[in-house]
Design a protein around this motif. Sequence first.
Motif, PDB file in Angstrom:
ATOM      1  N   GLU A  92       0.813  -1.248   0.091  1.00  0.00           N
ATOM      2  CA  GLU A  92       0.115  -0.027   0.214  1.00  0.00           C
ATOM      3  C   GLU A  92       0.886   1.285   0.032  1.00  0.00           C
ATOM      4  N   ALA A  93       1.752   1.277   0.680  1.00  0.00           N
ATOM      5  CA  ALA A  93       3.003   2.472   0.681  1.00  0.00           C
ATOM      6  C   ALA A  93       3.378   2.413  -0.474  1.00  0.00           C
ATOM      7  N   SER A  94       3.832   1.507  -1.280  1.00  0.00           N
ATOM      8  CA  SER A  94       4.356   1.573  -2.566  1.00  0.00           C
ATOM      9  C   SER A  94       3.154   2.146  -3.415  1.00  0.00           C
ATOM     10  N   PHE A  95       2.116   1.779  -3.473  1.00  0.00           N
ATOM     11  CA  PHE A  95       0.945   2.278  -4.455  1.00  0.00           C
ATOM     12  C   PHE A  95       0.860   3.454  -4.184  1.00  0.00           C
ATOM     13  N   LYS A  96       0.670   4.074  -2.847  1.00  0.00           N
ATOM     14  CA  LYS A  96       0.426   5.519  -2.827  1.00  0.00           C
ATOM     15  C   LYS A  96       1.618   6.271  -3.410  1.00  0.00           C
ATOM     16  N   GLU A  97       2.879   5.788  -3.433  1.00  0.00           N
ATOM     17  CA  GLU A  97       4.035   6.612  -3.863  1.00  0.00           C
ATOM     18  C   GLU A  97       3.846   6.683  -5.289  1.00  0.00           C
ATOM     19  N   SER A  98       3.421   5.422  -5.980  1.00  0.00           N
ATOM     20  CA  SER A  98       3.150   5.381  -7.497  1.00  0.00           C
ATOM     21  C   SER A  98       1.967   6.469  -7.880  1.00  0.00           C
ATOM     22  N   LEU A  99       0.839   6.594  -6.909  1.00  0.00           N
ATOM     23  CA  LEU A  99      -0.283   7.402  -7.185  1.00  0.00           C
ATOM     24  C   LEU A  99       0.229   8.835  -7.064  1.00  0.00           C
ATOM     25  N   PHE A 100       0.941   9.119  -6.145  1.00  0.00           N
ATOM     26  CA  PHE A 100       1.597  10.548  -5.981  1.00  0.00           C
ATOM     27  C   PHE A 100       2.548  10.927  -7.100  1.00  0.00           C
ATOM     28  N   GLU A 101       3.157  10.219  -7.565  1.00  0.00           N
ATOM     29  CA  GLU A 101       4.193  10.360  -8.750  1.00  0.00           C
ATOM     30  C   GLU A 101       3.465  10.528  -9.986  1.00  0.00           C
ATOM     31  N   PHE A 102       2.308   9.845 -10.170  1.00  0.00           N
ATOM     32  CA  PHE A 102       1.236   9.891 -11.194  1.00  0.00           C
ATOM     33  C   PHE A 102       0.987  11.288 -11.240  1.00  0.00           C
ATOM     34  N   LEU A 103      -0.149  11.321  -9.769  1.00  0.00           N
ATOM     35  CA  LEU A 103      -0.555  12.853 -10.026  1.00  0.00           C
ATOM     36  C   LEU A 103       0.354  13.961  -9.990  1.00  0.00           C
ATOM     37  N   ASN A 104       1.314  13.867  -9.424  1.00  0.00           N
ATOM     38  CA  ASN A 104       2.487  14.865  -9.362  1.00  0.00           C
ATOM     39  C   ASN A 104       2.655  15.264 -11.039  1.00  0.00           C
ATOM     40  N   PHE A 105       3.051  14.191 -11.794  1.00  0.00           N
ATOM     41  CA  PHE A 105       3.568  14.293 -13.067  1.00  0.00           C
ATOM     42  C   PHE A 105       2.398  14.978 -13.980  1.00  0.00           C
ATOM     43  N   THR A 106       1.203  14.532 -13.821  1.00  0.00           N
ATOM     44  CA  THR A 106       0.153  14.803 -14.781  1.00  0.00           C
ATOM     45  C   THR A 106      -0.605  16.178 -14.390  1.00  0.00           C
ATOM     46  N   LYS A 143     -10.776  -7.818  -4.191  1.00  0.00           N
ATOM     47  CA  LYS A 143     -11.045  -6.666  -4.673  1.00  0.00           C
ATOM     48  C   LYS A 143     -11.636  -5.505  -3.545  1.00  0.00           C
ATOM     49  N   THR A 144     -11.045  -4.393  -3.415  1.00  0.00           N
ATOM     50  CA  THR A 144     -11.467  -3.705  -2.447  1.00  0.00           C
ATOM     51  C   THR A 144     -11.775  -2.053  -3.187  1.00  0.00           C
ATOM     52  N   GLU A 145     -12.271  -1.144  -2.482  1.00  0.00           N
ATOM     53  CA  GLU A 145     -12.188  -0.036  -2.891  1.00  0.00           C
ATOM     54  C   GLU A 145     -11.486   1.067  -1.779  1.00  0.00           C
ATOM     55  N   LYS A 146     -10.733   2.020  -2.201  1.00  0.00           N
ATOM     56  CA  LYS A 146     -10.114   2.882  -1.492  1.00  0.00           C
ATOM     57  C   LYS A 146     -10.261   4.304  -1.765  1.00  0.00           C
ATOM     58  N   THR A 147     -10.519   5.063  -0.852  1.00  0.00           N
ATOM     59  CA  THR A 147     -10.969   6.592  -1.319  1.00  0.00           C
ATOM     60  C   THR A 147      -9.546   7.449  -1.135  1.00  0.00           C
ATOM     61  N   PHE A 148      -9.128   8.386  -2.259  1.00  0.00           N
ATOM     62  CA  PHE A 148      -8.129   9.016  -2.376  1.00  0.00           C
ATOM     63  C   PHE A 148      -8.555  10.424  -2.764  1.00  0.00           C
ATOM     64  N   ILE A 149      -7.748  11.259  -2.374  1.00  0.00           N
ATOM     65  CA  ILE A 149      -7.902  12.845  -2.673  1.00  0.00           C
ATOM     66  C   ILE A 149      -6.851  13.191  -3.711  1.00  0.00           C
ATOM     67  N   ILE A 150      -7.456  13.512  -4.671  1.00  0.00           N
ATOM     68  CA  ILE A 150      -6.548  14.072  -6.022  1.00  0.00           C
ATOM     69  C   ILE A 150      -6.792  15.688  -6.185  1.00  0.00           C
TER      70      ILE A 150
END
Length: 113
Positions: A43-57, A102-109
């Motif tokens: 999960e920590a690794s995924f959050k980092e991937s998500l952060f990098e994706f959002l930061n770049f885009t 399968k789960t769902e998680k809420t993220f703030i973008i």
Amino acid sequence: MTATLNSLELKIVLLSFKEDNNFILYAPTLDLSGYGEDEVAAEASFKESLFEFLNFTNKNRTLDAELKRLGWENDFKPPFLDDVLQKNTYLAEIVREKDFRKTEKTFIIPLNQ
């Protein structure tokens, strides 16, 4: 989905499974994943991937275009998994060959100003 002037709150479907000696956390509607020796590390690794994706885009002002490419609708509505399954061979492999949860998680973008 909840939107403010500066951010968007999204529920993202996540698939978790074990591959070799790693736990994998994969978001098919974003085509992002994270991994680690246990679920916490994945999960920590995924959050980092998500952060990098959002930061770049966000930095390149391409978030809307990238989400559209991934099948999202203009109102930040993610595609249905069965639609993603038809186009994403990695997701098809997970569904066919892995024991996944399968789960769902809420993220703030954050949104561009």
